[in-house]
Design an enzyme around this catalytic site. Structure first.
Site, PDB file in Angstrom:
ATOM      1  N   MET A 164     -16.735 -62.138 -18.757  1.00 48.61           N
ATOM      2  CA  MET A 164     -15.895 -61.822 -17.598  1.00 48.61           C
ATOM      3  C   MET A 164     -16.515 -62.365 -16.319  1.00 48.61           C
ATOM      4  O   MET A 164     -15.866 -63.058 -15.533  1.00 48.61           O
ATOM      5  CB  MET A 164     -15.692 -60.306 -17.498  1.00 48.61           C
ATOM      6  N   SER A 176      -9.116 -56.077 -15.663  1.00 44.25           N
ATOM      7  CA  SER A 176      -8.512 -56.415 -16.947  1.00 44.25           C
ATOM      8  C   SER A 176      -8.135 -57.886 -16.944  1.00 44.25           C
ATOM      9  O   SER A 176      -7.802 -58.447 -15.903  1.00 44.25           O
ATOM     10  CB  SER A 176      -7.270 -55.548 -17.196  1.00 44.25           C
ATOM     11  N   GLY A 179      -9.742 -60.152 -19.634  1.00 42.09           N
ATOM     12  CA  GLY A 179     -10.484 -60.740 -20.739  1.00 42.09           C
ATOM     13  C   GLY A 179     -10.695 -62.233 -20.584  1.00 42.09           C
ATOM     14  O   GLY A 179     -10.906 -62.746 -19.489  1.00 42.09           O
ATOM     15  N   ASN A 227     -17.073 -51.958 -16.751  1.00 41.52           N
ATOM     16  CA  ASN A 227     -16.381 -50.834 -17.394  1.00 41.52           C
ATOM     17  C   ASN A 227     -17.216 -49.567 -17.228  1.00 41.52           C
ATOM     18  O   ASN A 227     -17.986 -49.204 -18.112  1.00 41.52           O
ATOM     19  CB  ASN A 227     -16.145 -51.116 -18.878  1.00 41.52           C
ATOM     20  N   HIS A 272      -5.635 -47.084 -18.373  1.00 41.55           N
ATOM     21  CA  HIS A 272      -5.058 -48.355 -18.828  1.00 41.55           C
ATOM     22  C   HIS A 272      -5.549 -48.696 -20.222  1.00 41.55           C
ATOM     23  O   HIS A 272      -4.770 -49.072 -21.108  1.00 41.55           O
ATOM     24  CB  HIS A 272      -5.437 -49.455 -17.836  1.00 41.55           C
ATOM     25  N   ASN A 273      -6.864 -48.561 -20.455  1.00 40.71           N
ATOM     26  CA  ASN A 273      -7.408 -48.904 -21.761  1.00 40.71           C
ATOM     27  C   ASN A 273      -6.957 -47.930 -22.832  1.00 40.71           C
ATOM     28  O   ASN A 273      -6.772 -48.312 -23.994  1.00 40.71           O
ATOM     29  CB  ASN A 273      -8.936 -48.961 -21.696  1.00 40.71           C
ATOM     30  N   LYS A 303      -8.451 -47.702 -14.662  1.00 36.58           N
ATOM     31  CA  LYS A 303      -8.761 -48.644 -15.743  1.00 36.58           C
ATOM     32  C   LYS A 303      -8.989 -47.903 -17.056  1.00 36.58           C
ATOM     33  O   LYS A 303      -8.613 -48.388 -18.137  1.00 36.58           O
ATOM     34  CB  LYS A 303      -9.992 -49.471 -15.370  1.00 36.58           C
ATOM     35  N   GLU A 325      -3.663 -49.088 -23.817  1.00 33.52           N
ATOM     36  CA  GLU A 325      -3.871 -50.302 -24.624  1.00 33.52           C
ATOM     37  C   GLU A 325      -4.159 -49.940 -26.078  1.00 33.52           C
ATOM     38  O   GLU A 325      -3.611 -50.565 -27.000  1.00 33.52           O
ATOM     39  CB  GLU A 325      -5.028 -51.083 -24.014  1.00 33.52           C
ATOM     40  N   ASP A 370     -27.957 -64.126 -12.808  1.00 33.10           N
ATOM     41  CA  ASP A 370     -28.174 -63.731 -14.194  1.00 33.10           C
ATOM     42  C   ASP A 370     -29.574 -64.177 -14.604  1.00 33.10           C
ATOM     43  O   ASP A 370     -29.968 -65.311 -14.307  1.00 33.10           O
ATOM     44  CB  ASP A 370     -27.134 -64.376 -15.132  1.00 33.10           C
TER      45      ASP A 370
END
Length: 308
Positions: free
Chosen positions: A11, A122, A124, A96, A177-178, A174, A181, A30
């Site tokens: 992501m 959201s 992906g 998340n 939402h999941n 969220k 889903e 990173d």
């Protein structure tokens, strides 16, 4: 706009690309050299190894957006960030996260003179090209400040993102939402399993999926993706029947219990995922033995089961 984005996974890496291609200047963070190298040719991106490097590269007031796994990793980086940033800087958590953690983290950062926004993201692997759905929690002032970034990440500047409420609302929304889903995916999976069970009667399952995509009340992006899967491999013979759960389905079910709000479809979909992971095996073994004990019903051995 100038910002740092911490965490260049599936992501975070693509969000960095979308932001840079939208004209923003992104300092991408990173510790993995390969993750940084993957962005080497992206104009508008400077990849660095540490949060400290990113903070020093930004001009105050700064915006630091985290895309990290839920839990201890995010807490550790937030602790580091809180010591590096100065009053007036804004921290965004787009991972998340449990909304309870977001409320706690906002209090911690506010105590250090920093502001906090939580964003449920959201999209992906399709987000780079199609845009991300964004559910945002924070003050109106912070959201206005962040709006150029949100408008670039969203499918269009005016659609696909919402200021859902104060801090916590982004990750709470969220989470729900999941949960939805989970239920929608389970319903589609069960329906196609029924069709497959009568493949002597329904001889073109991919064709059914394709037809359902147009004009029916169940048409959706999930159905589009399902139809694509079935077109390429209707038997799914190489796919193990194991479905992971990311955690947000669990949080949704627990929240429903805490609020006393019935959510039977979401909860049942979560339980089915647990079953697919083998967590129902012992219970099913015991059920077989109960039937044998009271009714003399035969018990299938492991060897016989493997032969089926």
């Amino acid at each position: 706009m100038e910002l740092a984005l911490v965490g260049l996974g599936r992501m975070g890496g693509n969000m960095t690309r979308r932001l840079a291609r939208g004209g923003h200047l992104v300092t991408a963070v990173d510790p993995d050299p390969a993750a940084r190298e993957a962005l080497a040719d992206e104009s508008g991106v400077t990849a660095v190894a540490s949060v400290a490097d990113a903070v020093h590269a930004l001009s105050a007031p700064r915006v630091v957006w985290l895309m990290l796994p839920a839990g201890a990793v995010t807490d550790a980086v937030l602790g580091e960030v809180s010591e590096l940033l100065t009053e007036g800087d804004l921290v965004v958590d787009g991972g998340n996260a449990n909304y309870h953690d977001s409320l706690r983290r906002a209090d911690m950062l506010n105590g250090a003179g920093l502001t906090f926004v939580d964003v449920g993201v959201s999209g992906g692997v399709w987000g780079l090209t199609e845009g991300y759905g964004l559910m945002v929690g924070g003050t109106a002032t912070d959201i206005e400040r962040l709006a150029p970034v949100l408008q670039t990440l969203a499918p269009t500047p005016d659609s696909g993102w919402v200021h859902a409420g104060p801090v916590g609302a982004g990750h709470f929304t969220k989470m729900v939402h999941n949960g939805i889903e989970y239920g929608a995916m389970q319903a589609l999976a069960e329906g196609f399993a029924l069709l497959q069970a009568r493949d002597d009667l329904v001889t073109d399952i991919p064709g059914v999926a394709e037809a359902w995509r147009y004009g029916t009340v169940i048409r959706s992006w999930l159905l589009d993706l399902t139809a694509s899967v079935l077109q390429s491999d209707v038997t799914l013979g190489d796919v193990a029947p194991v479905v992971a759960d990311s955690g947000e389905g669990r949080w949704t079910a627990l929240e429903a219990i805490d609020l006393g709000v019935p959510a039977p479809v979401i909860t049942a979909a979560l339980m089915q995922r647990f079953s697919s992971q083998g967590n129902g095996d012992y219970g099913n073994q015991l059920l077989a033995m109960m039937r044998n004990s009271f009714g003399g019903h035969p018990v299938t051995s492991v060897d016989d089961s493997d032969e089926r």
